[in-house]
Design a protein around this motif. Sequence first.
Motif, mmCIF file in Angstrom:
data_model
loop_
_atom_site.group_PDB
_atom_site.id
_atom_site.type_symbol
_atom_site.label_atom_id
_atom_site.label_comp_id
_atom_site.label_asym_id
_atom_site.label_seq_id
_atom_site.Cartn_x
_atom_site.Cartn_y
_atom_site.Cartn_z
ATOM 1 N N SER A 20 0.827 -1.209 0.000
ATOM 2 C CA SER A 20 0.000 0.000 0.000
ATOM 3 C C SER A 20 0.859 1.255 0.000
ATOM 4 N N ASN A 21 1.871 1.272 0.850
ATOM 5 C CA ASN A 21 2.772 2.423 0.937
ATOM 6 C C ASN A 21 3.540 2.606 -0.370
ATOM 7 N N GLN A 22 4.042 1.530 -0.922
ATOM 8 C CA GLN A 22 4.802 1.595 -2.172
ATOM 9 C C GLN A 22 3.918 2.078 -3.324
ATOM 10 N N MET A 23 2.689 1.580 -3.385
ATOM 11 C CA MET A 23 1.769 1.993 -4.439
ATOM 12 C C MET A 23 1.445 3.489 -4.314
ATOM 13 N N PHE A 24 1.224 3.955 -3.096
ATOM 14 C CA PHE A 24 0.942 5.375 -2.855
ATOM 15 C C PHE A 24 2.126 6.245 -3.272
ATOM 16 N N GLN A 25 3.334 5.826 -2.919
ATOM 17 C CA GLN A 25 4.529 6.594 -3.289
ATOM 18 C C GLN A 25 4.717 6.647 -4.801
ATOM 19 N N LEU A 26 4.496 5.537 -5.486
ATOM 20 C CA LEU A 26 4.603 5.516 -6.946
ATOM 21 C C LEU A 26 3.575 6.453 -7.575
ATOM 22 N N TYR A 27 2.367 6.438 -7.043
ATOM 23 C CA TYR A 27 1.313 7.310 -7.562
ATOM 24 C C TYR A 27 1.704 8.780 -7.388
ATOM 25 N N GLN A 28 2.200 9.120 -6.211
ATOM 26 C CA GLN A 28 2.597 10.504 -5.952
ATOM 27 C C GLN A 28 3.736 10.964 -6.861
ATOM 28 N N GLN A 34 3.749 1.766 -13.029
ATOM 29 C CA GLN A 34 4.321 0.897 -11.990
ATOM 30 C C GLN A 34 3.320 0.701 -10.842
ATOM 31 N N ALA A 35 2.614 1.764 -10.472
ATOM 32 C CA ALA A 35 1.613 1.637 -9.405
ATOM 33 C C ALA A 35 0.484 0.718 -9.846
ATOM 34 N N CYS A 36 0.093 0.828 -11.110
ATOM 35 C CA CYS A 36 -0.950 -0.041 -11.656
ATOM 36 C C CYS A 36 -0.489 -1.502 -11.627
ATOM 37 N N ALA A 37 0.733 -1.746 -12.088
ATOM 38 C CA ALA A 37 1.270 -3.112 -12.100
ATOM 39 C C ALA A 37 1.340 -3.683 -10.683
ATOM 40 N N LEU A 38 1.745 -2.858 -9.731
ATOM 41 C CA LEU A 38 1.811 -3.309 -8.337
ATOM 42 C C LEU A 38 0.415 -3.648 -7.815
ATOM 43 N N GLY A 39 -0.577 -2.845 -8.189
ATOM 44 C CA GLY A 39 -1.953 -3.132 -7.802
ATOM 45 C C GLY A 39 -2.465 -4.423 -8.406
ATOM 46 N N VAL A 40 -2.134 -4.670 -9.655
ATOM 47 C CA VAL A 40 -2.543 -5.907 -10.329
ATOM 48 C C VAL A 40 -1.922 -7.114 -9.626
ATOM 49 N N GLN A 41 -0.626 -7.030 -9.351
ATOM 50 C CA GLN A 41 0.093 -8.157 -8.738
ATOM 51 C C GLN A 41 -0.382 -8.445 -7.319
#
Length: 181
Positions: A20-28, A34-41
């Motif tokens: 969650s933290n990594q996805m939020f940081q990528l989005y920001q 990359q955030a989308c791919a992390l969400g999919v995985q």
Amino acid sequence: MIKAFFTAVLVFSSLYADVSNQMFQLYQKGEYAQACALGVQNFKLIQQNEAYTSLYAFSCLNADQIDRLNTPIKTLNQSPEARANASYFSLLIIQKRLLIQALYDNYPLKQLKLPVSSHLLSKVFDFYCKDPQSNSTVKEYINTNNPRQSYKLYPIQVNMLKTFAIDEYYDKILIKHHVYQ
């Protein structure tokens, strides 16, 4: 046995927090693909949290990966905001699908009335419905609210998949090339 259960819960909790933290940081940072791919995985980890599911979906939307919105739509149903997000994503998916059908099969959209959002795909869909420019492969539209903005819509194939691209211009200078997969 109990120790193993608590260890598993701890590992799962730390994985969830990290993803969650990594996805939020990528989005920001604007690293939407990359955030989308992390969400999919890691969808199984975040699907119970509508805020992170929405973050995943908006990441995919900003990365022009419209088809990846199908998965989060199914789970965004617990709060009014989540349902509104799911409706918004559904609208963009149907607009994309109808544009593909219109561009490749000459399916008429002129009589179709769908809501229009501020998203580029939705705006261009609306332009196309009003003026399909049937005689040209590349459809060109000028933003009526800002004549310095213009768009080009045209069919393309990516990995044997029929889709389309939208080029976004400002003062006739290409700002961004969008490929909707």
